[in-house]
Scaffold this motif. Structure first.
Motif, PDB file in Angstrom:
ATOM      1  N   GLU A 345      45.397  48.036  34.584  1.00  0.00           N
ATOM      2  CA  GLU A 345      44.551  49.410  34.981  1.00  0.00           C
ATOM      3  C   GLU A 345      45.393  50.732  34.037  1.00  0.00           C
ATOM      4  N   ALA A 346      44.629  51.098  33.229  1.00  0.00           N
ATOM      5  CA  ALA A 346      44.683  52.117  32.548  1.00  0.00           C
ATOM      6  C   ALA A 346      45.524  53.336  33.500  1.00  0.00           C
ATOM      7  N   MET A 347      46.458  54.005  32.705  1.00  0.00           N
ATOM      8  CA  MET A 347      47.234  55.068  33.429  1.00  0.00           C
ATOM      9  C   MET A 347      46.443  56.072  33.940  1.00  0.00           C
ATOM     10  N   ASP A 348      45.401  57.007  33.657  1.00  0.00           N
ATOM     11  CA  ASP A 348      44.165  57.252  33.945  1.00  0.00           C
ATOM     12  C   ASP A 348      43.070  57.033  34.700  1.00  0.00           C
ATOM     13  N   ARG A 349      43.304  55.504  35.027  1.00  0.00           N
ATOM     14  CA  ARG A 349      41.990  54.721  35.663  1.00  0.00           C
ATOM     15  C   ARG A 349      40.863  55.547  35.291  1.00  0.00           C
ATOM     16  N   SER A 350      40.489  55.420  33.677  1.00  0.00           N
ATOM     17  CA  SER A 350      39.718  55.544  33.092  1.00  0.00           C
ATOM     18  C   SER A 350      38.385  54.103  33.319  1.00  0.00           C
ATOM     19  N   GLY A 351      39.655  52.487  33.244  1.00  0.00           N
ATOM     20  CA  GLY A 351      38.855  51.796  32.648  1.00  0.00           C
ATOM     21  C   GLY A 351      40.196  50.651  32.960  1.00  0.00           C
ATOM     22  N   TYR A 352      40.178  49.088  32.859  1.00  0.00           N
ATOM     23  CA  TYR A 352      41.058  48.285  32.944  1.00  0.00           C
ATOM     24  C   TYR A 352      40.793  46.923  31.958  1.00  0.00           C
ATOM     25  N   ALA A 353      41.883  46.307  31.588  1.00  0.00           N
ATOM     26  CA  ALA A 353      41.669  44.921  31.212  1.00  0.00           C
ATOM     27  C   ALA A 353      42.457  44.163  32.312  1.00  0.00           C
ATOM     28  N   ARG A 354      42.101  42.657  32.177  1.00  0.00           N
ATOM     29  CA  ARG A 354      41.977  41.546  32.733  1.00  0.00           C
ATOM     30  C   ARG A 354      41.628  40.600  32.394  1.00  0.00           C
ATOM     31  N   ALA A 355      42.798  39.431  32.890  1.00  0.00           N
ATOM     32  CA  ALA A 355      42.396  38.021  32.845  1.00  0.00           C
ATOM     33  C   ALA A 355      42.819  37.697  34.004  1.00  0.00           C
ATOM     34  N   THR A 356      42.338  36.148  34.516  1.00  0.00           N
ATOM     35  CA  THR A 356      41.806  35.103  35.445  1.00  0.00           C
ATOM     36  C   THR A 356      43.165  33.742  35.094  1.00  0.00           C
ATOM     37  N   LEU A 357      44.649  34.256  36.095  1.00  0.00           N
ATOM     38  CA  LEU A 357      45.255  33.579  35.968  1.00  0.00           C
ATOM     39  C   LEU A 357      45.104  32.442  37.297  1.00  0.00           C
ATOM     40  N   ALA A 358      44.501  30.712  36.682  1.00  0.00           N
ATOM     41  CA  ALA A 358      44.298  30.125  37.388  1.00  0.00           C
ATOM     42  C   ALA A 358      44.431  28.229  37.191  1.00  0.00           C
ATOM     43  N   PRO A 359      44.361  27.141  38.165  1.00  0.00           N
ATOM     44  CA  PRO A 359      44.287  26.246  37.461  1.00  0.00           C
ATOM     45  C   PRO A 359      43.283  25.666  36.553  1.00  0.00           C
ATOM     46  N   ARG A 360      41.678  25.961  36.901  1.00  0.00           N
ATOM     47  CA  ARG A 360      41.118  25.213  35.987  1.00  0.00           C
ATOM     48  C   ARG A 360      39.845  26.142  35.300  1.00  0.00           C
ATOM     49  N   GLU A 361      39.482  25.751  34.284  1.00  0.00           N
ATOM     50  CA  GLU A 361      39.248  26.942  33.359  1.00  0.00           C
ATOM     51  C   GLU A 361      38.070  27.355  33.934  1.00  0.00           C
ATOM     52  N   GLY A 362      36.920  28.602  33.724  1.00  0.00           N
ATOM     53  CA  GLY A 362      35.888  29.190  35.057  1.00  0.00           C
ATOM     54  C   GLY A 362      35.601  29.826  35.783  1.00  0.00           C
ATOM     55  N   MET A 363      36.892  29.598  36.304  1.00  0.00           N
ATOM     56  CA  MET A 363      37.578  29.998  37.652  1.00  0.00           C
ATOM     57  C   MET A 363      37.312  31.924  37.270  1.00  0.00           C
ATOM     58  N   GLN A 364      37.868  32.623  38.617  1.00  0.00           N
ATOM     59  CA  GLN A 364      38.005  34.186  38.860  1.00  0.00           C
ATOM     60  C   GLN A 364      38.013  34.522  39.870  1.00  0.00           C
ATOM     61  N   ALA A 365      38.390  35.065  40.070  1.00  0.00           N
ATOM     62  CA  ALA A 365      39.213  35.884  41.256  1.00  0.00           C
ATOM     63  C   ALA A 365      38.280  37.505  41.180  1.00  0.00           C
ATOM     64  N   GLU A 366      38.619  38.390  42.838  1.00  0.00           N
ATOM     65  CA  GLU A 366      38.341  39.317  42.952  1.00  0.00           C
ATOM     66  C   GLU A 366      38.662  40.590  42.125  1.00  0.00           C
ATOM     67  N   ILE A 367      38.569  41.218  42.025  1.00  0.00           N
ATOM     68  CA  ILE A 367      39.211  42.684  41.157  1.00  0.00           C
ATOM     69  C   ILE A 367      39.192  43.579  41.955  1.00  0.00           C
ATOM     70  N   PRO A 368      41.154  44.250  41.301  1.00  0.00           N
ATOM     71  CA  PRO A 368      41.152  44.655  43.670  1.00  0.00           C
ATOM     72  C   PRO A 368      40.710  46.036  43.288  1.00  0.00           C
ATOM     73  N   LYS A 369      40.483  46.721  44.052  1.00  0.00           N
ATOM     74  CA  LYS A 369      40.170  47.760  43.953  1.00  0.00           C
ATOM     75  C   LYS A 369      40.491  48.884  43.074  1.00  0.00           C
ATOM     76  N   ARG A 370      39.676  50.094  42.666  1.00  0.00           N
ATOM     77  CA  ARG A 370      40.272  50.834  41.495  1.00  0.00           C
ATOM     78  C   ARG A 370      40.854  52.194  41.943  1.00  0.00           C
ATOM     79  N   ARG A 371      41.858  52.532  41.405  1.00  0.00           N
ATOM     80  CA  ARG A 371      42.282  53.649  41.917  1.00  0.00           C
ATOM     81  C   ARG A 371      42.041  55.094  41.374  1.00  0.00           C
ATOM     82  N   GLN A 372      41.828  55.682  42.596  1.00  0.00           N
ATOM     83  CA  GLN A 372      41.683  57.459  41.496  1.00  0.00           C
ATOM     84  C   GLN A 372      42.520  58.173  40.789  1.00  0.00           C
TER      85      GLN A 372
END
Length: 616
Positions: A345-372
């Motif tokens: 998460e960008a320090m100013d909370r204006s956006g984020y980058a993300r990837a998924t660590l998973a046992p199989r391709e194509g999986m995804q997990a919930e994106i955590p709640k953004r902070r203000q």
């Protein structure tokens, strides 16, 4: 640089593709469809993906049309990809890297964090001429270290155009960090604007040009409920009279940036795969131009095992802040057959980058709640250690001329006693331009531990430092956060001498005019280099008189951060200095020659926060 090191032989598109194949880069990757090294399975101990270690590596730099976040873009590519290919070297070998410039302008590559001869460091105008269009420059240097590093352009604003890639150096002998699989995670910030337009906008005199998260009336009343009307009005008045915002957290934000992880946007969800029971090493690199990130993997504990390529004693954490140009290696051990979100998460909370660590391709997990977005407080003014209980009645009527103030030179206030500031009339403070806040952070003289030579003792946490704080927008009660005080080297640095002298530099700037500098002078105004005596032991003291974070990078030598860990203080190539903070580091000046020294926020460096260190 001697011209004999440069060969002029432009390469055709066909030659670039052919060369990419020879380097193990598939044709799809050579056409820029994905970073060639971002294999979802990463690397085990027997297989590597990317540009392999070997006697020679060839790199071709050009501008190409590639998709970024689903849109057509024109990044700078290296061997057809942006981000650039992974380069793997091996400690104890000699690196030979042939770099061909297919741009229509000069370029360069700086090997960030590597200890090498000055003429191989890759900073045009310091000890290297740059690489002209159509020319090939050969970098040759002995590899004397191992760990996680990166490389990028040091020419103009090319770094903002995607001219950056990861650099991993394998140890000559078996290293103490045990793992089964590794993934390299390169964080970058991309804008579809021309970087020169971004720079012009920052200098436009429009406050917070890219900041769309300014305070509202609702925020004001929320503060009144929490802090009371008097204190809220006091703080808002101070910010208003300085014509600054407490939400000036980042100069360039998600209003123009797309935050990328391994070249992929959050929507593209790049996957890093693992097998059950594996211990996975994540090599996290902040290769962005301007963005700090807070990195966490909800549901997984991370163990920090290296900082800036150097091993540290393991630190279990839930989250860490990574400044621009820093690197951290962490170990994770996912046990369950499930996906985990790698969330940056960008320090100013204006956006984020993300990837998924998973046992199989194509999986995804919930994106955590953004902070203000958080608000900067008194610590940003260098007043973190002051007692503000009696400041409510202060008259700030004369502070109206503090707008865009240049904090470079108020060193005469260093001895001020602030104990009787209650009710103080500040009506005469209209000439505070150049104000030095460096001693306003509770740095009482009795805090210092002085050695026989009259200097602060080596290895001690220095007065005014906030190494036990991660920085703005982080709640230490919410989860376990890495802080600088946690970093502890595995072994002592061989040079155990006390410093023979101290060199103090102030980080200064004028937000309104967007000028950044050291000691109140931008690079174009200085008359000569900073001088280090060859082989001397010195203490570098950095005092941040601005209200922004600055990642300060010294080329060619290590900085040993004096974070209170005694003889096991950590070695770093980039030091984050928080607003109003004093940071100190020990340096052994064993690298003869000229070296760049600068803030690694790209537009700050270009605006003047750059110097040359001469070791002789």
């Amino acid at each position: 640089m001697a011209r004999s090191s440069i060969i002029s032989h432009p390469l055709s598109r066909r030659q670039v593709l052919k060369g990419g194949a020879a380097l193990g880069i598939g044709s799809a990757a050579a056409m820029g469809l994905t970073p060639a090294w971002a294999n979802p399975w990463g690397r085990t101990n027997v297989y590597a993906q990317g540009v392999e270690e070997g006697p020679e590596v060839s790199l071709a730099i050009r501008r190409e049309s590639l998709p970024i976040d689903g849109q057509e873009a024109q990044p700078i590519t290296i061997n057809g990809t942006s981000p650039a290919p992974l380069i793997r070297l091996k400690e104890g070998q000699d690196a030979v890297l042939r770099v061909t410039n297919l741009l229509d302008e000069p370029t360069s590559i700086h090997w960030h964090g590597l200890i090498l001869p000055p003429e191989m460091d890759g900073v045009p105008g310091v000890s290297f001429a740059g690489i002209a269009p159509g020319e090939t420059f050969t970098y040759r240097f002995p590899v004397r270290q191992n760990g996680t590093y990166w490389y990028h352009s040091h020419s103009g604003l090319q770094e903002q155009l995607g001219h950056a890639g990861p650099l991993i150096i394998d140890a000559a002998e078996r290293e103490p960090i045990r793992y089964d699989r590794e993934h390299v995670l390169l964080l970058t910030d991309w804008t579809f604007e021309d970087p020169m337009s971004v720079f012009r906008n920052l200098k436009s005199m429009i406050d917070g040009y890219y900041n769309f998260q300014e305070r509202t009336i609702a925020d004001f009343f929320a503060d009144v409920r929490e802090k009371g009307f008097s204190q809220t009005a006091e703080m808002r008045g101070m910010w208003a009279k300085m014509r600054m915002s407490s939400r000036d957290i980042a100069d360039v934000t998600g209003s123009t940036y797309t935050y990328l992880l391994n070249g992929h946007s959050p929507q593209e969800n790049w996957n890093a795969l693992f097998k059950a029971g594996e211990r996975v090493r994540l090599r996290v690199i902040n290769g962005s131009a301007m963005s700090y990130f807070d990195v966490r993997i909800p549901g997984l504990k991370m163990t920090v095992v290296a900082a800036d390529g150097q091993p540290v004693q393991p630190v279990p954490v839930d989250e860490f802040r990574i400044g621009v140009a820093e690197t951290y290696d962490v170990l994770v051990s996912p046990e369950d057959d499930r996906a985990y979100t790698i969330f940056a998460e960008a320090m100013d909370r204006s956006g984020y980058a993300r990837a998924t660590l998973a046992p199989r391709e194509g999986m995804q997990a919930e994106i955590p709640k953004r902070r203000q977005i958080a608000d900067r407080g008194m610590e940003a003014m260098g007043m973190g250690g002051m007692d503000h209980s009696n400041m409510a009645g202060m008259d700030h009527s004369g502070m109206s001329n503090m707008s865009g103030m240049d904090h470079s030179g108020m060193s005469n206030m260093s001895g001020m006693d602030h104990s009787s500031m209650a009710g103080m009339d500040h009506s005469g403070m209209s000439n505070m331009q150049g104000m030095d806040h460096s001693t306003m952070g509770g740095m009482a003289a009795e805090q210092a531990k002085i050695g026989a030579n009259g200097l602060l003792l080596a290895g001690e946490a220095q007065p005014g430092s906030r190494y036990d704080q991660a920085g703005i927008g982080i709640d230490p009660d919410e989860r376990r956060i890495l802080v600088y005080r946690d970093l502890k080297a595995i072994t002592p640095w061989p040079d155990r001498r006390e410093p023979g002298r101290e060199l103090e530099l102030h980080l200064t700037g004028n937000m309104q005019r967007y000028i950044w500098s050291f000691d109140g002078k931008k690079f174009s105004e200085v008359t000569g280099p900073i001088h280090f005596v060859k082989d001397e032991r010195l203490r570098l003291i950095l005092i941040n008189d601005t209200m922004m974070e600055h990642p300060i990078h010294l080329h060619g030598m290590w900085m040993e951060l004096e974070n209170g860990q005694g003889e096991l203080i950590p070695r770093k190539h980039t030091l984050n200095v928080k607003p109003g903070e004093r940071v100190s580091a020990l340096i052994t000046a064993d690298a003869e020659g000229s070296w760049a020294f600068h803030c690694h926020l790209l537009y700050h460096m270009d605006a003047g926060m750059f110097r040359v260190v001469q070791v002789s």
